[in-house]
Design an enzyme around this catalytic site. Structure first.
Site, PDB file in Angstrom:
ATOM      1  N   SER A  67      38.208  31.036  37.483  1.00 34.92           N
ATOM      2  CA  SER A  67      37.086  30.491  36.728  1.00 34.92           C
ATOM      3  C   SER A  67      37.324  29.012  36.432  1.00 34.92           C
ATOM      4  CB  SER A  67      36.887  31.315  35.455  1.00 34.92           C
ATOM      5  OG  SER A  67      35.658  31.038  34.842  1.00 34.92           O
ATOM      6  N   ASP A 121      30.508  39.307  41.211  1.00 36.82           N
ATOM      7  CA  ASP A 121      30.579  38.127  40.349  1.00 36.82           C
ATOM      8  C   ASP A 121      29.304  37.307  40.546  1.00 36.82           C
ATOM      9  OD1 ASP A 121      31.130  35.809  38.965  1.00 36.82           O
ATOM     10  OD2 ASP A 121      33.085  35.452  39.897  1.00 36.82           O
ATOM     11  N   HIS A 161      32.726  38.980  37.099  1.00 38.54           N
ATOM     12  CA  HIS A 161      33.544  37.775  37.090  1.00 38.54           C
ATOM     13  C   HIS A 161      34.931  38.036  36.504  1.00 38.54           C
ATOM     14  CE1 HIS A 161      34.494  33.543  37.002  1.00 38.54           C
ATOM     15  NE2 HIS A 161      34.662  33.560  35.684  1.00 38.54           N
TER      16      HIS A 161
END
Length: 379
Positions: free
Chosen positions: A146, A312, A345
């Protein structure tokens, strides 16, 4: 395992994208494992939005295990019996590195919003100062998911000769308009809290807990997938058999989000949330290289392993493919894996065996190429 600190004085400022020099600067960090004699086994872990330096130890505030204990530790893919692992709190954070809660030497009070706005590049420059302080010329690997993956890409672009291998996971080379929009909702929730007080709440001994909790609730939804939410909660009621016909948390998913919000405010600072979300918003690596992402990696000798997850939707596989295409166009060495999972995610933080196998295999091959001695098996 206590946090370590390095303090950079006035004559060693951090040059920031905002056009100012930040000094003095404190960086809080943790290390795991042992640095080998030729300093070739150092791995830098870059944390995500609300992470910190406590990647593989018990968190001093929450008492819970480190945020990436599935990946980092003895016998894990990032094996602390073999690698020297470093993880620092980012600039703008709230766990010891200079951020909005830190003392502003000009006023004697917390910086609040007087801290210059931070970028991903600023975070990476500060990390480079730490790596210099530790006497390490080249990192064996830089890894993160991320926002951490954004830092990995920035490291590879800014200091290509210092990164032997790079593992950006569930990341993108720029923040999308949709993601900026989600962040703005969270920031507005914080700033709408009466206790935010224009960012000066620390001076007044209060905290905008309600606004920060709502920001966390909204963001947490984006870390999951519809399939994961349905599987985990469905439309089941929370501790009741029928609706109350009120605005109580009737559904399990409502109760879950409220819990996520209430626990988050105990370990995170509201102004830091503004700063780190804004840093992600400003990230657009191609923009720094004439709008051509491949130019960011031109001539790079870094080995890359790019990983995405099918469910995601915050950083979809298309974002990772764009990175891979740019790396291919630049002639870089890159492998790419899309892992099938319904965990959204947050899959990079969870028990996903395919991620472990991919990471372990990539690091093993890179370690052989780097000449890092194999782990000695116990008899």
């Amino acid at each position: 395992m206590p946090t370590q600190f390095v303090h950079f004085p006035e004559n060693q400022p951090l040059a920031m994208d905002a056009g100012v020099l930040l000094a003095p600067l404190t960086i809080a960090y943790q290390t795991y494992g042992t640095l080998n004699a030729d300093k070739s086994n150092a791995v830098l872990i870059c944390h995500a939005l609300t992470g910190d330096q406590h990647v593989a130890n018990i968190h001093p505030v929450t008492g819970k295990p480190g945020w990436w204990g599935t990946m980092v530790g003895p016998g894990r893919p990032i094996d602390t019996d073999r690698y020297f692992v470093i993880c620092s709190n980012v600039v703008g954070g709230c766990m010891g590195t200079t951020g909005p809660t830190s003392l502003n030497p000009a006023t004697g009070k917390a910086y609040g919003l007087d801290l210059p706005v931070v970028t991903i590049r600023d975070m990476v420059r500060a990390q480079a100062m730490l790596i210099d302080h530790l006497g390490i010329d080249q990192l064996f690997c830089v890894a993160g998911g991320s926002m951490g993956g954004m830092q990995v890409l920035q490291w590879a672009a800014l200091y290509p000769e210092r990164v032997f291998a790079a593992m950006p996971i569930a990341a993108a080379a720029r923040h999308s308009s949709q993601n900026i929009a989600f962040h703005e909702v969270g920031r507005q929730a914080i700033m709408a809290d009466p206790d935010w007080r224009g960012g000066r709440y620390i001076d007044q001994g209060i905290k905008p807990h309600k606004g920060l909790a709502v920001a966390r609730m909204a963001a947490h939804i984006t870390y999951l997938s519809d399939e994961a939410l349905q599987r985990k909660f469905g439309r089941r009621y929370q501790d009741r058999e029928a609706p109350t016909f009120s605005f109580d948390a009737d559904f399990q998913v409502e109760s879950y989000l409220r819990y996520q919000g209430s626990t988050f405010v105990e370990r995170f600072d509201a102004n830091s949330y503004l700063y780190v979300t804004r840093a992600m918003d400003y990230f657009d690596l191609a923009e720094d290289y004439g709008g051509v992402l491949a130019n960011a990696f031109k001539g790079s000798r870094t080995r890359f392993c790019v990983t995405s997850f099918t469910s995601d939707w915050l950083f979809p596989t298309a974002d990772s493919r764009a990175i891979v295409h740019a790396l291919n166009a630049s002639g870089a060495s890159v492998s790419f894996v899309e892992i099938e999972t319904d965990r959204g995610h947050d899959a990079f933080l969870l028990n996903v065996p395919e991620l472990f196998a991919t990471s372990r295999g990539f690091l093993e091959a890179a370690a052989r190429a780097r000449g890092i001695a194999p782990k000695v098996k116990s008899s």
